[in-house]
Design an enzyme around this catalytic site. Structure first.
Site, PDB file in Angstrom:
ATOM      1  N   SER A 188      -3.237  -9.946   4.925  1.00 44.27           N
ATOM      2  CA  SER A 188      -3.666 -10.511   3.655  1.00 44.27           C
ATOM      3  C   SER A 188      -4.090  -9.430   2.683  1.00 44.27           C
ATOM      4  O   SER A 188      -4.598  -8.374   3.080  1.00 44.27           O
ATOM      5  CB  SER A 188      -4.852 -11.421   3.945  1.00 44.27           C
ATOM      6  OG  SER A 188      -5.578 -11.665   2.783  1.00 44.27           O
ATOM      7  N   TYR A 223      -3.900  -4.302  15.256  1.00 39.12           N
ATOM      8  CA  TYR A 223      -2.493  -3.983  15.419  1.00 39.12           C
ATOM      9  C   TYR A 223      -2.223  -2.498  15.269  1.00 39.12           C
ATOM     10  O   TYR A 223      -1.301  -1.957  15.867  1.00 39.12           O
ATOM     11  CB  TYR A 223      -1.643  -4.733  14.393  1.00 39.12           C
ATOM     12  CG  TYR A 223      -1.326  -6.109  14.838  1.00 39.12           C
ATOM     13  CD1 TYR A 223      -0.440  -6.321  15.875  1.00 39.12           C
ATOM     14  CD2 TYR A 223      -1.928  -7.198  14.246  1.00 39.12           C
ATOM     15  CE1 TYR A 223      -0.164  -7.591  16.307  1.00 39.12           C
ATOM     16  CE2 TYR A 223      -1.658  -8.470  14.666  1.00 39.12           C
ATOM     17  CZ  TYR A 223      -0.769  -8.667  15.698  1.00 39.12           C
ATOM     18  OH  TYR A 223      -0.491  -9.918  16.123  1.00 39.12           O
ATOM     19  N   LYS A 278       0.453   0.972  17.363  1.00 39.06           N
ATOM     20  CA  LYS A 278       1.347   1.970  16.779  1.00 39.06           C
ATOM     21  C   LYS A 278       1.672   3.087  17.773  1.00 39.06           C
ATOM     22  O   LYS A 278       2.710   3.726  17.696  1.00 39.06           O
ATOM     23  CB  LYS A 278       0.674   2.627  15.573  1.00 39.06           C
ATOM     24  CG  LYS A 278       0.961   1.975  14.266  1.00 39.06           C
ATOM     25  CD  LYS A 278       0.124   2.650  13.217  1.00 39.06           C
ATOM     26  CE  LYS A 278       0.971   3.230  12.114  1.00 39.06           C
ATOM     27  NZ  LYS A 278       0.165   3.685  10.998  1.00 39.06           N
TER      28      LYS A 278
HETATM   29  N1  UFG Z   1     -11.414 -19.770  -8.377  1.00 34.53           N
HETATM   30  C1  UFG Z   1     -12.119 -20.568  -9.268  1.00 34.53           C
HETATM   31  N2  UFG Z   1     -12.501 -21.808  -8.839  1.00 34.53           N
HETATM   32  C2  UFG Z   1     -12.206 -22.306  -7.593  1.00 34.53           C
HETATM   33  C3  UFG Z   1     -11.465 -21.473  -6.706  1.00 34.53           C
HETATM   34  C4  UFG Z   1     -11.089 -20.215  -7.124  1.00 34.53           C
HETATM   35  O1  UFG Z   1     -12.424 -20.155 -10.388  1.00 34.53           O
HETATM   36  O2  UFG Z   1     -12.585 -23.436  -7.288  1.00 34.53           O
HETATM   37  C5  UFG Z   1     -10.972 -18.431  -8.824  1.00 34.53           C
HETATM   38  C6  UFG Z   1     -11.531 -17.284  -8.003  1.00 34.53           C
HETATM   39  O3  UFG Z   1     -12.773 -16.863  -8.492  1.00 34.53           O
HETATM   40  C7  UFG Z   1     -10.427 -16.232  -8.143  1.00 34.53           C
HETATM   41  C8  UFG Z   1      -9.145 -17.074  -8.261  1.00 34.53           C
HETATM   42  O4  UFG Z   1      -9.576 -18.364  -8.663  1.00 34.53           O
HETATM   43  O5  UFG Z   1     -10.586 -15.506  -9.337  1.00 34.53           O
HETATM   44  C9  UFG Z   1      -8.389 -17.181  -6.957  1.00 34.53           C
HETATM   45  O6  UFG Z   1      -9.250 -17.650  -5.933  1.00 34.53           O
HETATM   46  P1  UFG Z   1      -8.718 -18.171  -4.516  1.00 34.53           P
HETATM   47  O7  UFG Z   1      -9.891 -18.643  -3.709  1.00 34.53           O
HETATM   48  O8  UFG Z   1      -7.604 -19.130  -4.715  1.00 34.53           O
HETATM   49  O9  UFG Z   1      -8.075 -16.878  -3.888  1.00 34.53           O
HETATM   50  P2  UFG Z   1      -8.757 -15.467  -3.515  1.00 34.53           P
HETATM   51  O10 UFG Z   1      -7.955 -14.440  -4.249  1.00 34.53           O
HETATM   52  O11 UFG Z   1     -10.193 -15.460  -3.688  1.00 34.53           O
HETATM   53  O12 UFG Z   1      -8.519 -15.369  -1.941  1.00 34.53           O
HETATM   54  C10 UFG Z   1      -7.327 -15.847  -1.388  1.00 34.53           C
HETATM   55  C11 UFG Z   1      -7.656 -16.468  -0.025  1.00 34.53           C
HETATM   56  C12 UFG Z   1      -7.919 -15.437   0.980  1.00 34.53           C
HETATM   57  C13 UFG Z   1      -6.839 -14.418   0.954  1.00 34.53           C
HETATM   58  C14 UFG Z   1      -6.745 -13.808  -0.426  1.00 34.53           C
HETATM   59  C15 UFG Z   1      -5.737 -12.735  -0.566  1.00 34.53           C
HETATM   60  O13 UFG Z   1      -8.773 -17.306  -0.104  1.00 34.53           O
HETATM   61  O14 UFG Z   1      -7.946 -16.039   2.256  1.00 34.53           O
HETATM   62  O15 UFG Z   1      -6.406 -14.842  -1.332  1.00 34.53           O
HETATM   63  O16 UFG Z   1      -4.577 -13.071   0.055  1.00 34.53           O
HETATM   64  F1  UFG Z   1      -7.093 -13.472   1.865  1.00 34.53           F
END
Ligand code: UFG
Length: 334
Positions: free
Chosen positions: A129, A153, A157
């Site tokens: 991720s 992982y 290697k």
């Molecule tokens: N956000 C909001 N309101 C919400 C949910 C999210 O404003 O209700 C915002 C967050 O602050 C962020 C963006 O939307 O700026 C994206 O948030 P997400 O929770 O959708 O995604 P993240 O980038 O925080 O994290 C996600 C997954 C993780 C993963 C990561 C990177 O939650 O498990 O992407 O792959 F690891």
């Protein structure tokens, strides 16, 4: 005859889309999933969508920590490679229940690697991720960017007989264009798009926007959203790469390379759905980074893979899935 690919977590969001692309690509697929956070209905729908290839899919309800069950599977079938997507993934829950996460994700992976090694199956595609990049000092994130998490992982290697590809997913969104498979989170969604979707279908009153004072064009967080079908295709590209004798352990970003803010995503979803998404502006969410997006050049060059879909397609397909399945795989409100 082509040998089978084992997909762990194949009934889940990423897994189901990956299994479908594999079947359509002519692979034989065996899915193991413990159906904790996924539904067997997804497997049935994948089978239908795959048409004549649907019969190349078999499903076993197995917990990867159950070593005798995993062992039995490897005795009954020879696998060409494994795509390991199974895992618990709610960031908040992992902080509250760390032992549950270590037990499930690490023990499951160790059992899988042990059984693979015992049966001489040493080709693996593993879902990692973009979280590993933390709050990046420099964007776009390249595969060489410093990471603030390590994974076991890396240790494998040292054994050159293994071939491992780690795929660093950015933010997967959207659904299969048919609208028959998509993301169906249990409980309150943590992620932006499933939350917006539930507001649009009337399951929740408003979206909370976490943070409006970031140094971005509109003050909201920026992420690299990638269509789940593109992401699924990235797994097939990785599988093909495993045939390359030079591969030992490689890491690839799977992202679109473009940054999109929360408000841009809301606007695009409103346009695709014709629904107004009420917003509640709030403080930053602890642990969130400001701007995260991928450098995609390595995957383009070495995997010959590139994201095809953009924001319009994510929102169109997400809304199509939502209108056809407002309660996910459940027929109605629980
Ligand atoms: N956000 C909001 N309101 C919400 C949910 C999210 O404003 O209700 C915002 C967050 O602050 C962020 C963006 O939307 O700026 C994206 O948030 P997400 O929770 O959708 O995604 P993240 O980038 O925080 O994290 C996600 C997954 C993780 C993963 C990561 C990177 O939650 O498990 O992407 O792959 F690891």
């Amino acid at each position: 005859m082509s040998r089978s690919i084992l997909v762990t977590g194949g009934a889940g969001y990423i897994g189901s889309h990956t299994v479908l692309q594999l079947l359509l690509g002519g692979y034989k697929v065996v899915v193991v999933d413990k159906l904790d956070n996924s539904s067997e209905i997804a497997i049935k729908r994948v089978q239908e969508l795959a048409g004549e290839h649907g019969s190349n899919l078999t499903f076993h309800e197995i917990d990867l920590r159950d070593k005798p069950a995993v062992e039995k599977l490897f005795v009954s079938e020879k696998f060409e490679a494994v795509i390991h997507v199974a895992g618990l993934k709610a960031v908040g829950e992992s902080v509250q229940k760390p032992l549950l996460y270590y037990d499930n994700n690490l023990i499951g992976m160790i059992v899988l690697l042990e059984v693979m090694a015992a049966h001489g199956c040493k080709k693996l595609v593993f879902s990692s991720s973009a979280t590993v990049y933390g709050w990046p000092k420099v964007v776009p994130c390249t595969e060489e960017s410093p990471i603030s998490a390590t994974n076991p992982y890396g240790r494998t290697k040292s054994d050159s007989t293994w071939k491992i590809i780690l795929l660093r997913y950015f933010n997967p969104v959207g659904a299969h264009p048919s609208g028959h498979i998509g993301e169906d989170p249990r409980g309150i969604p943590n992620n932006l798009i499933p939350f917006i979707q539930q507001v649009a279908v009337g399951r929740r009153p408003a979206l909370t926007v976490y943070g409006t004072d970031y140094k971005t064009t509109d003050g909201t967080g920026v992420r690299d959203y990638i269509h789940v079908v593109d992401l699924a295709d990235g797994h097939i590209a990785a599988l093909k790469k495993l045939a390359d004798p030079s591969v030992g352990c490689e890491v690839y970003n799977l992202g679109s390379g473009k940054g999109t803010s929360v408000l841009e995503m809301v606007a695009a979803f409103e346009k695709a759905s014709g629904k107004k998404i009420p917003l509640v502006m709030a403080d930053r969410r602890p642990g969130d980074a400001e701007i995260v997006y991928a450098e995609t050049e390595k995957a383009e060059r070495e995997l010959n893979w590139k994201a095809k879909y953009g924001i319009q397609e994510f929102c169109r397909d997400q809304w199509n899935w939502a209108t056809k399945n407002p309660y996910g795989y459940e027929p109605q409100a629980p």
